[in-house]
Design a protein around this motif. Structure first.
Motif, PDB file in Angstrom:
ATOM      1  N   ASP A  58       0.836  -1.205   0.000  1.00 46.60           N
ATOM      2  CA  ASP A  58       0.000   0.000   0.000  1.00 46.60           C
ATOM      3  C   ASP A  58       0.870   1.254   0.000  1.00 46.60           C
ATOM      4  O   ASP A  58       0.383   2.358   0.144  1.00 46.60           O
ATOM      5  N   ALA A  59       2.188   1.055  -0.200  1.00 47.28           N
ATOM      6  CA  ALA A  59       3.117   2.192  -0.258  1.00 47.28           C
ATOM      7  C   ALA A  59       2.834   3.054  -1.483  1.00 47.28           C
ATOM      8  O   ALA A  59       2.382   2.567  -2.516  1.00 47.28           O
ATOM      9  N   THR A  60       3.115   4.324  -1.350  1.00 51.25           N
ATOM     10  CA  THR A  60       2.944   5.265  -2.458  1.00 51.25           C
ATOM     11  C   THR A  60       4.147   5.168  -3.391  1.00 51.25           C
ATOM     12  O   THR A  60       5.289   5.320  -2.942  1.00 51.25           O
ATOM     13  N   PRO A  61       3.929   4.911  -4.671  1.00 49.59           N
ATOM     14  CA  PRO A  61       5.055   4.826  -5.613  1.00 49.59           C
ATOM     15  C   PRO A  61       5.798   6.157  -5.745  1.00 49.59           C
ATOM     16  O   PRO A  61       5.184   7.215  -5.693  1.00 49.59           O
ATOM     17  N   VAL A  62       7.109   6.081  -5.923  1.00 47.17           N
ATOM     18  CA  VAL A  62       7.898   7.264  -6.238  1.00 47.17           C
ATOM     19  C   VAL A  62       8.048   7.398  -7.750  1.00 47.17           C
ATOM     20  O   VAL A  62       8.480   8.443  -8.243  1.00 47.17           O
ATOM     21  N   LEU A  63       7.688   6.334  -8.465  1.00 49.94           N
ATOM     22  CA  LEU A  63       7.695   6.339  -9.925  1.00 49.94           C
ATOM     23  C   LEU A  63       6.570   5.431 -10.402  1.00 49.94           C
ATOM     24  O   LEU A  63       6.445   4.293  -9.938  1.00 49.94           O
ATOM     25  N   HIS A  64       5.745   5.964 -11.300  1.00 51.62           N
ATOM     26  CA  HIS A  64       4.651   5.183 -11.901  1.00 51.62           C
ATOM     27  C   HIS A  64       4.430   5.778 -13.287  1.00 51.62           C
ATOM     28  O   HIS A  64       3.706   6.747 -13.446  1.00 51.62           O
TER      29      HIS A  64
END
Length: 148
Positions: A58-64
């Motif tokens: 559920d971590a927020t991506p730093v790259l998507h």
């Protein structure tokens, strides 16, 4: 009277059919654009957000991001305490990729994510991430920050 009802029903069905197909027209859209949108692999975030999947987070991506061929991205904000970033790559057609962020890792990629790789974070400033793939290979890349 029954004959008029039949005409009304026929007209109503014609209108429904016209409305239903109105959004399906590709008139005015270049064929290349229509074809280009159909070859994207499955976005890794689908697996990352599926609680029943091994890759769940559920971590927020730093790259998507998505792209085609070799691309370089800049990570402008990495959360404090991040020690490495784990990358998930899907591609179409199936291929072999390399992700570089100071150090690198590589592996096979397919329409859905099959593996991941973590790269230690060397600095906390702007970080460059390069994904190397053949020129006509479409991809998604998702980077998840890890802290130990």
């Amino acid at each position: 009277m029954l004959q008029n009802s039949g005409r009304i029903v026929a007209v109503a069905l014609s209108i429904v059919a016209l409305i239903a197909t109105a959004g399906c027209s590709t008139q005015g859209v270049h064929a290349k654009t229509a074809a280009a949108t159909s070859h994207w692999p499955v976005d890794p975030i689908v697996q990352l957000r599926d609680k029943s999947h091994d890759f769940y987070t559920d971590a927020t991506p730093v790259l998507h991001r998505r792209g085609t061929g070799t691309k370089t991205f800049t990570l402008k904000s990495v959360p404090a305490g991040t020690t490495q970033i784990t990358y998930y790559v899907s591609c179409s057609p199936s291929s072999h990729y390399q992700v570089t962020m100071g150090k690198n890792f590589d592996g096979p990629c397919a329409n859905v994510v099959q593996n991941s790789g973590g790269i230690p974070l060397a600095s906390t400033g702007e970080v460059k991430v390069k994904i190397k793939l053949p020129a006509k290979t479409s991809f998604y890349i998702v980077g998840i920050p890890d802290s130990n």
